[in-house]
Design a protein around this motif. Sequence first.
Motif, PDB file in Angstrom:
ATOM      1  N   UNK A  20       0.826  -1.212   0.000  1.00  0.00           N
ATOM      2  CA  UNK A  20       0.000   0.000   0.000  1.00  0.00           C
ATOM      3  C   UNK A  20       0.857   1.258   0.000  1.00  0.00           C
ATOM      4  N   UNK A  21       1.949   1.262   0.747  1.00  0.00           N
ATOM      5  CA  UNK A  21       2.837   2.421   0.758  1.00  0.00           C
ATOM      6  C   UNK A  21       3.493   2.619  -0.612  1.00  0.00           C
ATOM      7  N   UNK A  22       3.904   1.521  -1.234  1.00  0.00           N
ATOM      8  CA  UNK A  22       4.514   1.602  -2.554  1.00  0.00           C
ATOM      9  C   UNK A  22       3.528   2.154  -3.573  1.00  0.00           C
ATOM     10  N   UNK A  23       2.286   1.672  -3.511  1.00  0.00           N
ATOM     11  CA  UNK A  23       1.288   2.116  -4.476  1.00  0.00           C
ATOM     12  C   UNK A  23       0.924   3.590  -4.258  1.00  0.00           C
ATOM     13  N   UNK A  24       0.843   4.010  -3.013  1.00  0.00           N
ATOM     14  CA  UNK A  24       0.512   5.415  -2.724  1.00  0.00           C
ATOM     15  C   UNK A  24       1.635   6.347  -3.124  1.00  0.00           C
ATOM     16  N   UNK A  25       2.871   5.869  -3.072  1.00  0.00           N
ATOM     17  CA  UNK A  25       4.024   6.702  -3.431  1.00  0.00           C
ATOM     18  C   UNK A  25       4.114   6.928  -4.931  1.00  0.00           C
ATOM     19  N   UNK A  26       3.566   6.004  -5.715  1.00  0.00           N
ATOM     20  CA  UNK A  26       3.687   6.161  -7.167  1.00  0.00           C
ATOM     21  C   UNK A  26       2.495   6.830  -7.780  1.00  0.00           C
TER      22      UNK A  26
END
Length: 77
Positions: A71-77
């Motif tokens: 979720x953090x990776x997806x929100x960062x991109x």
Amino acid sequence: MENNNYFAEMMKSPMPREKEKTVISEFIDSFLSDILYKKEKAALMEKIDRSLDQGDRSAFIALSDELNRLEKTYQAS
């Protein structure tokens, strides 16, 4: 008549089409990324549910951490 020449010259130019392709490519990349994220999240949620049903605390914690990273990776991109 002058407008017709301008239009003809603009149609020869690859620039508008390249920009259009770029926008379309970005949309497709975003769309595919969203699909991949949702599929990975659904798979993790199923594994988390299974670990809860089986009472496997260590698997639950590991899978929850993996879900948080996703979720953090997806929100960062």
